[in-house]
Design an enzyme around this catalytic site. Sequence first.
Site, PDB file in Angstrom:
ATOM      1  N   TYR A 195      -3.932  -2.180 -81.454  1.00 21.36           N
ATOM      2  CA  TYR A 195      -3.006  -2.847 -80.524  1.00 21.36           C
ATOM      3  C   TYR A 195      -3.712  -3.294 -79.244  1.00 21.36           C
ATOM      4  O   TYR A 195      -3.109  -3.397 -78.184  1.00 21.36           O
ATOM      5  CB  TYR A 195      -1.771  -1.974 -80.210  1.00 21.36           C
ATOM      6  CG  TYR A 195      -0.820  -1.894 -81.390  1.00 21.36           C
ATOM      7  CD1 TYR A 195      -1.135  -1.107 -82.493  1.00 21.36           C
ATOM      8  CD2 TYR A 195       0.359  -2.623 -81.423  1.00 21.36           C
ATOM      9  CE1 TYR A 195      -0.286  -1.053 -83.595  1.00 21.36           C
ATOM     10  CE2 TYR A 195       1.209  -2.560 -82.525  1.00 21.36           C
ATOM     11  CZ  TYR A 195       0.869  -1.778 -83.600  1.00 21.36           C
ATOM     12  OH  TYR A 195       1.703  -1.735 -84.680  1.00 21.36           O
ATOM     13  N   HIS A 223       0.809  -5.297 -95.250  1.00 21.84           N
ATOM     14  CA  HIS A 223       1.335  -4.950 -93.930  1.00 21.84           C
ATOM     15  C   HIS A 223       2.830  -5.220 -93.770  1.00 21.84           C
ATOM     16  O   HIS A 223       3.572  -4.378 -93.292  1.00 21.84           O
ATOM     17  CB  HIS A 223       0.537  -5.654 -92.831  1.00 21.84           C
ATOM     18  CG  HIS A 223       0.929  -5.198 -91.466  1.00 21.84           C
ATOM     19  ND1 HIS A 223       0.748  -3.891 -91.042  1.00 21.84           N
ATOM     20  CD2 HIS A 223       1.530  -5.836 -90.434  1.00 21.84           C
ATOM     21  CE1 HIS A 223       1.207  -3.757 -89.820  1.00 21.84           C
ATOM     22  NE2 HIS A 223       1.699  -4.924 -89.425  1.00 21.84           N
ATOM     23  N   HIS A 227       4.195  -2.392 -90.309  1.00 20.00           N
ATOM     24  CA  HIS A 227       4.788  -3.465 -89.513  1.00 20.00           C
ATOM     25  C   HIS A 227       6.088  -3.056 -88.823  1.00 20.00           C
ATOM     26  O   HIS A 227       6.233  -3.275 -87.621  1.00 20.00           O
ATOM     27  CB  HIS A 227       4.996  -4.700 -90.389  1.00 20.00           C
ATOM     28  CG  HIS A 227       5.137  -5.977 -89.617  1.00 20.00           C
ATOM     29  ND1 HIS A 227       4.374  -6.263 -88.511  1.00 20.00           N
ATOM     30  CD2 HIS A 227       5.935  -7.065 -89.814  1.00 20.00           C
ATOM     31  CE1 HIS A 227       4.702  -7.467 -88.057  1.00 20.00           C
ATOM     32  NE2 HIS A 227       5.650  -7.974 -88.817  1.00 20.00           N
ATOM     33  N   VAL A 228       7.037  -2.517 -89.563  1.00 22.27           N
ATOM     34  CA  VAL A 228       8.290  -2.064 -88.969  1.00 22.27           C
ATOM     35  C   VAL A 228       8.078  -0.620 -88.516  1.00 22.27           C
ATOM     36  O   VAL A 228       7.697   0.235 -89.320  1.00 22.27           O
ATOM     37  CB  VAL A 228       9.438  -2.153 -89.989  1.00 22.27           C
ATOM     38  CG1 VAL A 228      10.719  -1.597 -89.390  1.00 22.27           C
ATOM     39  CG2 VAL A 228       9.625  -3.593 -90.426  1.00 22.27           C
ATOM     40  N   HIS A 229       8.321  -0.356 -87.232  1.00 21.47           N
ATOM     41  CA  HIS A 229       7.943   0.936 -86.657  1.00 21.47           C
ATOM     42  C   HIS A 229       9.013   1.988 -86.903  1.00 21.47           C
ATOM     43  O   HIS A 229       9.634   2.514 -85.985  1.00 21.47           O
ATOM     44  CB  HIS A 229       7.638   0.770 -85.166  1.00 21.47           C
ATOM     45  CG  HIS A 229       6.564  -0.243 -84.929  1.00 21.47           C
ATOM     46  ND1 HIS A 229       6.419  -0.924 -83.765  1.00 21.47           N
ATOM     47  CD2 HIS A 229       5.580  -0.692 -85.753  1.00 21.47           C
ATOM     48  CE1 HIS A 229       5.403  -1.759 -83.871  1.00 21.47           C
ATOM     49  NE2 HIS A 229       4.874  -1.639 -85.066  1.00 21.47           N
ATOM     50  N   ASP A 251       0.295   1.330 -88.465  1.00 20.53           N
ATOM     51  CA  ASP A 251       0.682   0.897 -87.115  1.00 20.53           C
ATOM     52  C   ASP A 251       0.408   1.980 -86.078  1.00 20.53           C
ATOM     53  O   ASP A 251       1.287   2.347 -85.299  1.00 20.53           O
ATOM     54  CB  ASP A 251       2.171   0.498 -87.097  1.00 20.53           C
ATOM     55  CG  ASP A 251       2.473  -0.631 -88.077  1.00 20.53           C
ATOM     56  OD1 ASP A 251       2.324  -0.393 -89.290  1.00 20.53           O
ATOM     57  OD2 ASP A 251       2.833  -1.721 -87.647  1.00 20.53           O
ATOM     58  N   ASP A 283      -2.454  -2.732 -88.601  1.00 26.76           N
ATOM     59  CA  ASP A 283      -2.185  -2.595 -87.168  1.00 26.76           C
ATOM     60  C   ASP A 283      -2.892  -1.350 -86.629  1.00 26.76           C
ATOM     61  O   ASP A 283      -2.328  -0.259 -86.590  1.00 26.76           O
ATOM     62  CB  ASP A 283      -0.689  -2.576 -86.850  1.00 26.76           C
ATOM     63  CG  ASP A 283      -0.075  -3.974 -86.896  1.00 26.76           C
ATOM     64  OD1 ASP A 283      -0.823  -4.936 -87.146  1.00 26.76           O
ATOM     65  OD2 ASP A 283       1.137  -4.094 -86.671  1.00 26.76           O
ATOM     66  N   HIS A 333      11.651  -7.215 -87.472  1.00 30.14           N
ATOM     67  CA  HIS A 333      10.834  -7.944 -88.460  1.00 30.14           C
ATOM     68  C   HIS A 333      11.589  -8.192 -89.771  1.00 30.14           C
ATOM     69  O   HIS A 333      10.984  -8.251 -90.841  1.00 30.14           O
ATOM     70  CB  HIS A 333       9.533  -7.189 -88.769  1.00 30.14           C
ATOM     71  CG  HIS A 333       8.615  -7.053 -87.604  1.00 30.14           C
ATOM     72  ND1 HIS A 333       8.314  -8.096 -86.756  1.00 30.14           N
ATOM     73  CD2 HIS A 333       7.921  -5.991 -87.133  1.00 30.14           C
ATOM     74  CE1 HIS A 333       7.475  -7.677 -85.822  1.00 30.14           C
ATOM     75  NE2 HIS A 333       7.235  -6.409 -86.026  1.00 30.14           N
ATOM     76  N   ASN A 359      -0.832  -7.838 -88.443  1.00 30.95           N
ATOM     77  CA  ASN A 359      -0.771  -8.938 -87.477  1.00 30.95           C
ATOM     78  C   ASN A 359      -1.534  -8.621 -86.198  1.00 30.95           C
ATOM     79  O   ASN A 359      -2.055  -9.525 -85.545  1.00 30.95           O
ATOM     80  CB  ASN A 359       0.684  -9.311 -87.155  1.00 30.95           C
ATOM     81  CG  ASN A 359       1.507  -8.125 -86.723  1.00 30.95           C
ATOM     82  OD1 ASN A 359       1.521  -7.104 -87.417  1.00 30.95           O
ATOM     83  ND2 ASN A 359       2.181  -8.232 -85.596  1.00 30.95           N
TER      84      ASN A 359
HETATM   85 FE   LIG Z   1       2.643  -5.288 -87.519  1.00 30.83          FE
END
Ligand SMILES: [Fe+2]
Length: 466
Positions: A193, A312, A349-351, A162, A190, A322, A227
């Site tokens: 962005y 992801h 995915h989870v930041h 990410d 990711d 998420h 995503n």
């Molecule tokens: Fe993501």
Amino acid sequence: MFRFWIVFCLWVQVCAVVCINGCGTSSYVRKPFASHDLPIHHFPSPPGFNAPQQVHITQGDHEGRSMIISWVTPVQPTPNVVTYWEAANPNCIHKQAHAKTTYYRYYNYTSGYIHHATIRRLKYDTQYIYELGKHNETRRFSFTTPPQVGPDVPYTFGVIGDLGQTCDSNQTLEHYVANPKGKAVLFVGDLSYADDHPFHDNRRWDSWGRFVEKSTAYQPWIWTAGNHELDLAPEIGENTPFRPYLHRYYVPYKASQSTSPLWYSIKHASAYIIVLSSYSAYGKYTPQYNWLEQELPKVNRAETPWLIVLLHSPWYNSNNYHYMEGESMRVMFESWFVKHKVDLVFAGHVHSYERSKRISNVKYNITNGLSTPVCDASAPVYITIGDGGNVEGIANNFTEPQPSYSAFREASFGHAILELKNRTHAHYTWHRNHDGEAVAADSTWFYNRYWYPHDEDQLSSSTTMS
Ligand SMILES: [Fe+2]
Ligand SMILES: *[C@@H]1O[C@H](CO)[C@@H](O)[C@H](O)[C@H]1NC(C)=O
Ligand SMILES: *[C@@H]1O[C@H](CO)[C@@H](O)[C@H](O)[C@H]1NC(C)=O
Ligand SMILES: *[C@@H]1O[C@H](CO)[C@@H](O)[C@H](O)[C@H]1NC(C)=O
Ligand SMILES: *[C@@H]1O[C@H](CO)[C@@H](O)[C@H](O)[C@H]1NC(C)=O
Ligand SMILES: *[C@@H]1O[C@H](CO)[C@@H](O)[C@H](O)[C@H]1NC(C)=O
Ligand SMILES: *[C@@H]1O[C@H](CO)[C@@H](O)[C@H](O)[C@H]1NC(C)=O
């Protein structure tokens, strides 16, 4: 004000002493605000009218003897060749490989010419020099091939997810590049962005390619789609998922009998790496399901002891951000991971950052009520490392109390280093951006599930809270 800061720092230090070993949620608190994407002029094109840019490489076959070299020329489709030679042998024949050249349109954006050249039959563990472009626009890079696949071959991966293109992203990448240990990057999805910009401004895919070039041109990055690679925007007539990503990032999926670049596998040193797609169908009888079902039994742990999965959307995540998005894929595949003794699963995915214990949740059968994760010596450790530092900011809202399956969690940006030592031992460290690169905020040994399935918790891992 000055006094306040002294008091504040002392408090943090005391806390660190109190919390070492045992506190599973770090007390480290960071700014909750997201950083903006750096202005596009921070990512300048190299000088010259048609100079190659956005150079990136990835493994080009199943064994590690090929490399896919990818780059973009902004104006003209040629030259589309890569010239390469062994670094130790500059006077030997300079070989050339021709690229497959493509481009795409997205809404009102037209990409430059995107080139992908696979160079084959390389020697293992050998440094190569390669050149792109012509005349005074020639650019020169180098990479080292992985060692020949084998059970006790030491090898060190970086792990990043990410990433995006903010000043936090830059700090993550700068830290990774400054660490001399990492030889290849496991990237858990990711990338740019770009889709957070109006009309998915695809110039942000180009600026991201230039941003990461300082690493991606020199070591293979193993790509996973997230995503933010979907770029699905029916409101502007963009109905084909993953189109910019699939034009820009080639992977050797056919070498593992996959039918899609979104899921594939490679062998790399002592690791067998399986990449899955959280945003492609994985229900029963789908191509991804069928592929994975046939893929897992093929892994020969006598050849590649370390079985690592990249995907992801995390299956175990105790962050409200998420929450449970990975659940349906977990339900489909978790029993296979336990059966085949997967060592590690990396997700993004989870930041934020989180490491699980070895747990599984595969007993439930609708009526028996057995739906709680339990300790399982055959289960992987799940690591969420979506903390590259993108424009969406940190995910600092964890569920309370911390679930027992969660070993350590912290809402900070950073990256990880995974050092495979031999068939039994791997050392793992997570580096938060706030600290210098040398500091490991979370570190532990991993024992191989096939060769040495002992309990890692007996040898305590260490975490520092600030
Ligand atoms: Fe993501
Ligand atoms: C990233 O950080 C480095 C080191 O601070 C700096 O030299 C570089 O200009 C930054 N990159 C961008 C794109 O801002
Ligand atoms: C390359 O040479 C051309 C023609 O001599 C010149 O116009 C151009 O500025 C040069 N480019 C670089 C990157 O030096
Ligand atoms: C694309 O469309 C947007 C919105 O109409 C506009 O702001 C932008 O300048 C356009 N870009 C190009 C390359 O035409
Ligand atoms: C579910 O588990 C219960 C308890 O072990 C068992 O009695 C039942 O037969 C199982 N049901 C199915 C559909 O397997
Ligand atoms: C944290 O997440 C929970 C569950 O989604 C929500 O109810 C709560 O308001 C959130 N807290 C903050 C500070 O955002
Ligand atoms: C494997 O590596 C670990 C950690 O470096 C070491 O303690 C162990 O002795 C090694 N095993 C063998 C068989 O060399």
